[in-house]
Design a protein around this motif. Structure first.
Motif, mmCIF file in Angstrom:
data_model
loop_
_atom_site.group_PDB
_atom_site.id
_atom_site.type_symbol
_atom_site.label_atom_id
_atom_site.label_comp_id
_atom_site.label_asym_id
_atom_site.label_seq_id
_atom_site.Cartn_x
_atom_site.Cartn_y
_atom_site.Cartn_z
ATOM 1 N N LYS A 245 0.841 -1.201 0.000
ATOM 2 C CA LYS A 245 0.000 0.000 0.000
ATOM 3 C C LYS A 245 0.878 1.255 0.000
ATOM 4 O O LYS A 245 0.658 2.175 -0.794
ATOM 5 N N LYS A 246 1.881 1.266 0.851
ATOM 6 C CA LYS A 246 2.771 2.434 0.951
ATOM 7 C C LYS A 246 3.552 2.617 -0.358
ATOM 8 O O LYS A 246 3.737 3.739 -0.826
ATOM 9 N N PHE A 247 3.989 1.502 -0.953
ATOM 10 C CA PHE A 247 4.726 1.584 -2.226
ATOM 11 C C PHE A 247 3.850 2.220 -3.303
ATOM 12 O O PHE A 247 4.265 3.148 -3.996
ATOM 13 N N ILE A 248 2.611 1.738 -3.426
ATOM 14 C CA ILE A 248 1.721 2.261 -4.476
ATOM 15 C C ILE A 248 1.378 3.724 -4.202
ATOM 16 O O ILE A 248 1.423 4.563 -5.112
ATOM 17 N N GLN A 249 1.063 4.027 -2.949
ATOM 18 C CA GLN A 249 0.716 5.410 -2.615
ATOM 19 C C GLN A 249 1.876 6.360 -2.921
ATOM 20 O O GLN A 249 1.659 7.455 -3.449
ATOM 21 N N THR A 250 3.103 5.920 -2.611
ATOM 22 C CA THR A 250 4.267 6.770 -2.891
ATOM 23 C C THR A 250 4.420 6.974 -4.399
ATOM 24 O O THR A 250 4.667 8.087 -4.862
ATOM 25 N N CYS A 251 4.247 5.888 -5.158
ATOM 26 C CA CYS A 251 4.338 5.994 -6.622
ATOM 27 C C CYS A 251 3.295 6.964 -7.160
ATOM 28 O O CYS A 251 3.598 7.819 -7.998
ATOM 29 N N LEU A 252 2.062 6.834 -6.660
ATOM 30 C CA LEU A 252 0.976 7.698 -7.141
ATOM 31 C C LEU A 252 1.261 9.161 -6.789
ATOM 32 O O LEU A 252 1.018 10.059 -7.593
ATOM 33 N N SER A 253 1.801 9.384 -5.592
ATOM 34 C CA SER A 253 2.083 10.766 -5.172
ATOM 35 C C SER A 253 3.166 11.402 -6.037
ATOM 36 O O SER A 253 3.256 12.611 -6.160
ATOM 37 N N LYS A 254 4.001 10.552 -6.657
ATOM 38 C CA LYS A 254 5.054 11.063 -7.548
ATOM 39 C C LYS A 254 4.569 11.157 -8.988
ATOM 40 O O LYS A 254 5.341 11.472 -9.894
ATOM 41 N N GLY A 255 3.307 10.802 -9.216
ATOM 42 C CA GLY A 255 2.752 10.892 -10.571
ATOM 43 C C GLY A 255 3.078 9.693 -11.447
ATOM 44 O O GLY A 255 2.896 9.739 -12.667
ATOM 45 N N PHE A 256 3.598 8.601 -10.866
ATOM 46 C CA PHE A 256 3.901 7.402 -11.652
ATOM 47 C C PHE A 256 2.591 6.721 -12.059
ATOM 48 O O PHE A 256 1.601 6.763 -11.333
ATOM 49 N N GLN A 257 2.646 6.041 -13.212
ATOM 50 C CA GLN A 257 1.435 5.451 -13.769
ATOM 51 C C GLN A 257 1.465 3.928 -13.652
ATOM 52 O O GLN A 257 2.508 3.310 -13.859
ATOM 53 N N PHE A 258 0.303 3.351 -13.352
ATOM 54 C CA PHE A 258 0.189 1.884 -13.305
ATOM 55 C C PHE A 258 -0.633 1.400 -14.499
ATOM 56 O O PHE A 258 -1.639 2.008 -14.848
ATOM 57 N N GLN A 259 -0.192 0.310 -15.117
ATOM 58 C CA GLN A 259 -0.947 -0.318 -16.203
ATOM 59 C C GLN A 259 -0.905 -1.824 -16.027
ATOM 60 O O GLN A 259 0.024 -2.355 -15.409
ATOM 61 N N THR A 260 -1.900 -2.515 -16.621
ATOM 62 C CA THR A 260 -1.799 -3.977 -16.641
ATOM 63 C C THR A 260 -0.690 -4.362 -17.621
ATOM 64 O O THR A 260 -0.325 -3.576 -18.514
ATOM 65 N N LEU A 261 -0.190 -5.566 -17.503
ATOM 66 C CA LEU A 261 0.827 -6.030 -18.460
ATOM 67 C C LEU A 261 0.227 -6.136 -19.862
ATOM 68 O O LEU A 261 0.919 -5.954 -20.863
ATOM 69 N N GLU A 262 -1.078 -6.409 -19.912
ATOM 70 C CA GLU A 262 -1.785 -6.497 -21.195
ATOM 71 C C GLU A 262 -1.722 -5.151 -21.937
ATOM 72 O O GLU A 262 -1.422 -5.112 -23.137
#
Ligand SMILES: [Zn+2]
Length: 301
Positions: A245-262
Motif C-alpha cells: 500500500k505504501k509503495f503504491i501510494q508513494t508511486c501515485l504521489s510522484k505521478g507514476f502510472q500503473f498499467q496492466t501487463l496487457e
C-alpha cells in the motif's frame, strides 16, 4: 514512469485470502493489475524437498515460510491430496476479472512446474500447460492470453507450448525491457515482458531494513522501460500488504502510472518490428536459489 504489477498466486491459501486483499487494495487506490493464477492442485508441501537444496535454508529462515504459507499449506499434497484451486474458488477467480483486473495463467500445478519443468519432455510440458489452459477456459469462459511461469522456469519447450496456444505475451524471466525470445536457433512468437524489479522475498532479510523497503524499490524504478513488479498473493497480499500500500501510494504521489501487463504489451504488439530479439538464458539472481530464466543479449541481424 510506468509500472505494471504482476500478482503471482501460488497457493490455495493465497487465492482465498491474498487475491481478495489485493483486489480490495488496488480498487481503493484505483490502479489496474495483472493476476496470474495457479489453477490446478496446490501441492505446496511437495516443495519441501527443495529445502535440501543448497541455498534454500537461508531463504526459508529469512522469509519465515511457516508464517507466510501456514502449516496446512505446507502439508498440501503430502498428508492429503492438494486442493484443486480453480474448482474450489472458480467464482472468486471470476470475480477478480469482473472487477476489471487482467487474469492469466501462472500454472496448473505450481510445485510440479517449478521443480520439474527442466526435466520434462515436450509432450509432458504441452500436457501440463494444456491442463492450465483448459482449466482457465472452464473458469473464465474465454481463452487465456497470457502466462507467467512459476519460479521464472522457462525453456524452449515451455515457450513452444505458449506459441502453440497463441498467447499475446508471456512474462517468464528477469530482464530489463520487452523482447521476443530466442533459444539456440529457435525464435519464438510470444512477446516476453520480463520482471524488472527484484521480488520482496529476495530483498527481505538482506541488509536492507524493512523501514526503507519502499524507498529501496522506488529507487530501482527506471523511466526507460516498463517497470514490472512481481508480487505474491501469499506475501504482499497478506502479511506485507501495508508495504505494498505504501509503495503504491508513494508511486501515485510522484505521478507514476500503473498499467496492466496487457496494456503494456499492446503497445509493443502494434509495433512488432521495433521489438528487440534477445536470447533467453539461465542464470542466478541474488536472494533466490537455483537457476532461473534471464533476458540475454540482444540479437542484431
Ligand atoms: Zn509462483
Amino acid at each position: 514512469m510506468l509500472i505494471g504489477i504482476k500478482v503471482d498466486v501460488d497457493t490455495e491459501r493465497g487465492t482465498r485470502f491474498g487475491t481478495k486483499n489485493l483486489a480490495r487494495l488496488f480498487q481503493s487506490l484505483s490502479i489496474p493489475a495483472t493476476f496470474l493464477f495457479s489453477l490446478g492442485p496446490d501441492n505446496t508441501g511437495r516443495a519441501l524437498k527443495r529445502i535440501f537444496r543448497p541455498g534454500f535454508i537461508k531463504k526459508v529462515s529469512r522469509t519465515n515460510v511457516l508464517k507466510i504459507y501456514g502449516l496446512k499449506t505446507l502439508l498440501n499434497g503430502v498428508l492429503w491430496p492438494g486442493p484443486f484451486i480453480a474448482k474450489r474458488h472458480a467464482s472468486l477467480l471470476r470475480d477478480i476479472h469482473k472487477q476489471g483486473f487482467e487474469v492469466g495463467i501462472h500454472a496448473f500445478d505450481h510445485t510440479y512446474w517449478q521443480d520439474s519443468v527442466n526435466k520434462l519432455s515436450q509432450e509432458k510440458i504441452d500436457a501440463e500447460f494444456s491442463r492450465a489452459y483448459s482449466t482457465f477456459m472452464t473458469v473464465f469462459h474465454f481463452p487465456a492470453k497470457t502466462a507467467g511461469a512459476p519460479g521464472w522456469q522457462a525453456n524452449e519447450k515451455t515457450l513452444r507450448a505458449y506459441d502453440n496456444k497463441n498467447l499475446d505475451y508471456a512474462s517468464d524471466c528477469r530482464g530489463t525491457h520487452p523482447f521476443y525470445p530466442k533459444i539456440k536457433d529457435t525464435q519464438f512468437n510470444t512477446l516476453q515482458i520480463p520482471t524488472t524489479l527484484p521480488t520482496l522475498d529476495e530483498v527481505l532479510g538482506t541488509n536492507i531494513n524493512e523501514s526503507v523497503l519502499v524507498d529501496y524499490f522506488i529507487n530501482l524504478l527506471t523511466p526507460h522501460a516498463p517497470n514490472i513488479f512481481t508480487i505474491h498473493a501469499e506475501l504482499e497480499g497478506m502479511h506485507y500488504l501495508p508495504f505494498l500500500k505504501k509503495f503504491i501510494q508513494t508511486c501515485l504521489s510522484k505521478g507514476f502510472q500503473f498499467q496492466t501487463l496487457e496494456t503494456i504489451a499492446k503497445k509493443y504488439l502494434t509495433e512488432k518490428n521495433k521489438v528487440p530479439i534477445c536470447y533467453l538464458t539461465q542464470g542466478f539472481i541474488e536472494g533466490r536459489s537455483g537457476l532461473l530464466s534471464l533476458q540475454g543479449s540482444e540479437i542484431f541481424d
